[in-house]
Scaffold this motif. Sequence first.
Motif, PDB file in Angstrom:
ATOM      1  N   UNK A 183       0.841  -1.202   0.000  1.00  0.00           N
ATOM      2  CA  UNK A 183       0.000   0.000   0.000  1.00  0.00           C
ATOM      3  C   UNK A 183       0.871   1.244   0.000  1.00  0.00           C
ATOM      4  N   UNK A 226       2.312   1.782  -3.345  1.00  0.00           N
ATOM      5  CA  UNK A 226       1.288   2.324  -4.234  1.00  0.00           C
ATOM      6  C   UNK A 226       1.066   3.801  -3.990  1.00  0.00           C
ATOM      7  N   UNK A 227       1.018   4.180  -2.717  1.00  0.00           N
ATOM      8  CA  UNK A 227       0.821   5.598  -2.387  1.00  0.00           C
ATOM      9  C   UNK A 227       1.980   6.425  -2.938  1.00  0.00           C
ATOM     10  N   UNK A 233       1.443   6.968  -6.722  1.00  0.00           N
ATOM     11  CA  UNK A 233       0.455   8.003  -7.046  1.00  0.00           C
ATOM     12  C   UNK A 233       0.974   9.379  -6.675  1.00  0.00           C
ATOM     13  N   UNK A 234       1.711   9.460  -5.563  1.00  0.00           N
ATOM     14  CA  UNK A 234       2.250  10.764  -5.177  1.00  0.00           C
ATOM     15  C   UNK A 234       3.239  11.254  -6.222  1.00  0.00           C
ATOM     16  N   UNK A 275      -3.260  12.834 -10.507  1.00  0.00           N
ATOM     17  CA  UNK A 275      -2.618  11.551 -10.233  1.00  0.00           C
ATOM     18  C   UNK A 275      -2.674  10.663 -11.467  1.00  0.00           C
ATOM     19  N   UNK A 290      -6.316  10.639  -1.645  1.00  0.00           N
ATOM     20  CA  UNK A 290      -5.067   9.992  -2.081  1.00  0.00           C
ATOM     21  C   UNK A 290      -5.240   8.475  -2.064  1.00  0.00           C
ATOM     22  N   UNK A 324      -7.291   7.256  -4.874  1.00  0.00           N
ATOM     23  CA  UNK A 324      -6.598   7.244  -6.167  1.00  0.00           C
ATOM     24  C   UNK A 324      -5.626   6.081  -6.271  1.00  0.00           C
ATOM     25  N   UNK A 325      -5.314   5.467  -5.142  1.00  0.00           N
ATOM     26  CA  UNK A 325      -4.246   4.468  -5.157  1.00  0.00           C
ATOM     27  C   UNK A 325      -4.754   3.037  -5.159  1.00  0.00           C
ATOM     28  N   UNK A 326      -5.741   2.755  -4.311  1.00  0.00           N
ATOM     29  CA  UNK A 326      -6.051   1.348  -4.051  1.00  0.00           C
ATOM     30  C   UNK A 326      -7.233   0.857  -4.867  1.00  0.00           C
TER      31      UNK A 326
END
Lengths: 212, 401
Positions: free
Chosen positions: A6, A9-10, A13-14, B66, B321, B324-326
Amino acid sequence: MLGSGILQGLLVTAKNFVGSFHDPARYTTLEYPEVKPALPEAYRNFPFLVCDNATDPLGTLRCVACQICEKECPPQCIYIEKSRDKKPDATGKPQIYPAVFAIDTSVCMSCQICVEVCPFDAIKMDQVFEVATTDRYAALLLDRGQLTKPNTYFHTIHPTEAAEVDARLAADRQAAEEKARVAALAKAKAPAAPQAPAAPVAKRDQTPESAP
Amino acid sequence: MIAAALTTDSFLERLPVLARDTVTGRLPESWRWMAGSLLEIIAILAGFGLLFAYLTLAERKILGRIQNRPGPNRTGWFGLLQPFADGVKALTKEDVVPAGADRVLHFLAPVVLVAVSLLGFAVLPFGRHLVAVELDTAVLYFFAAGTATELAVFMAGWASHNKYSLLAAMRALAQLISYELPLLLSVVPVVLVAGTLSTTKIVAAQGGWSLGFVPHWHVFTPWGAAGFVLFMVAALAESNRSPFDLPEAESELIAGHLTEYSGFKYALFFMAEYFGMCALSGMAVTLFLGGWGAPLAQLEWIPSYAWFTAKLLVLLLGFIWIRATLPRLRLDQLMKFAWKFLVPLTLLNLANAAGWSLTAGWTGPLQLVRWAVALALVAVPFVVLGRTLSAGSAPRTYRFA
Ligand code: SF4
Ligand code: SF4
């Protein structure tokens, strides 16, 4: 460990978020009506007719209405009517010209076959993609006037191909002139040395056609 | 709540209260209470309504960035008028009610949902003097009111007379009830340590600094950090946000319980989702992040409500956030995660917090022991549980991708 995926993944995206503000490789959006896309040279959609002189487009069409493209077009979207008279083309030679030349762009499938088969380099592929209209029948049927665009325009959209075509046409013209000069020389010499009895007959048949 | 501290505070700090008093001061004595409450309701509705509007915009913009695109930017400067354009659009859309639907319930569901999700705001202390209702059992009230959203979601699913809606409603019930447990259990340690159910007192208990710069926020203790993370995970699930957005899983269930809703009713559901998210984030700020407290004593001149807003916004951006990620979980994964992972961890965390408050008197080297034990009680179960639960399932190898 649980959760490390996770966090990764963060991070991804960041990175995308920050990158989209300064990295053009990430932020590829073009805000279309204001920013026009730079089209790749090979991009094509609908055919157009090439003329040699922008000031007199319909008078200097390269098309001689041979109708090869009309016959070859797979969806049969080209319609040509030959002229009854002849007009001088760009080189000053009288030629038949298309009295009607229409392409139904609602049917055209952009296959480029018409371009491939045209022996006169008279039809080429265009790059105009803003073709939306409010009338889906008449407005999409392009006539001779709408289809004709100057050779200089061809140079701006497909520079490589246009240069190649121009070079080839110039070479052909030169070869033709050379041939004509040789023929003229031979004709001039012919009365002086009438050795081949069959030749003058053949020549006499040809000359009226090619002379004027 | 106002009288004593008011005189010592800065003008900005007192501004909202002063503004209210100038308005209510013109009214006869007996009306003031009523008018004050009404003003508070209006302020909350306007404030969070606006926050909702711009949160949708922020979400779309951030998601866009993103995904490497600009997001809405045509309506007004930088797309700042987009929420209003969306509002007008929602209002002017046709309101379709399916022929087989229960008209009354179908209409009532979004209304109840919004009403219920607004209730929580009443007990959130937005600033030093800004709490609409001061209850001794505010935390209990907050979660009791929040639970009613499940009823509204099920109403929507049942009344729509649509298989997707009904499936989604059943999923929503299963999910919301499962996550209610870790949500509440992660709050209990705070109540235990602070010794009160009142939100204002919980915030007050987090005031002050050790060593001059470390605030006494609960999140800076081992059990508090764990509790905060557990609370936020459960809050994600409670507010139906990705990756727990199973009830409205658009790839499986069209739009879940929202399938048969259109126009403004749909917008109401959306609003309720954001209100729920805001309320839960506000609660997280209050319980774990020191409420309206400033992080440093030197920064106290900034009004308390600004600090609350800043912390709230940080949490909300975190929600976006994460969205947008998971990717979305599967239903069985969702249930497994709640019952096998979150619930045991929250229970352990409760024990941890109990130990923490029992050892509050320890000093010197004993303090180090206290921290080490508490940290171990957080980290070891997390690693062990994580290992056992994900054994055999991770990391996955994709052979045909
Ligand atoms: S591009 Fe193909 S379909 Fe279009 S006019 Fe030419 S031959 Fe016909
Ligand atoms: S465009 Fe080319 S192939 Fe088609 S009629 Fe004209 S000259 Fe012939």
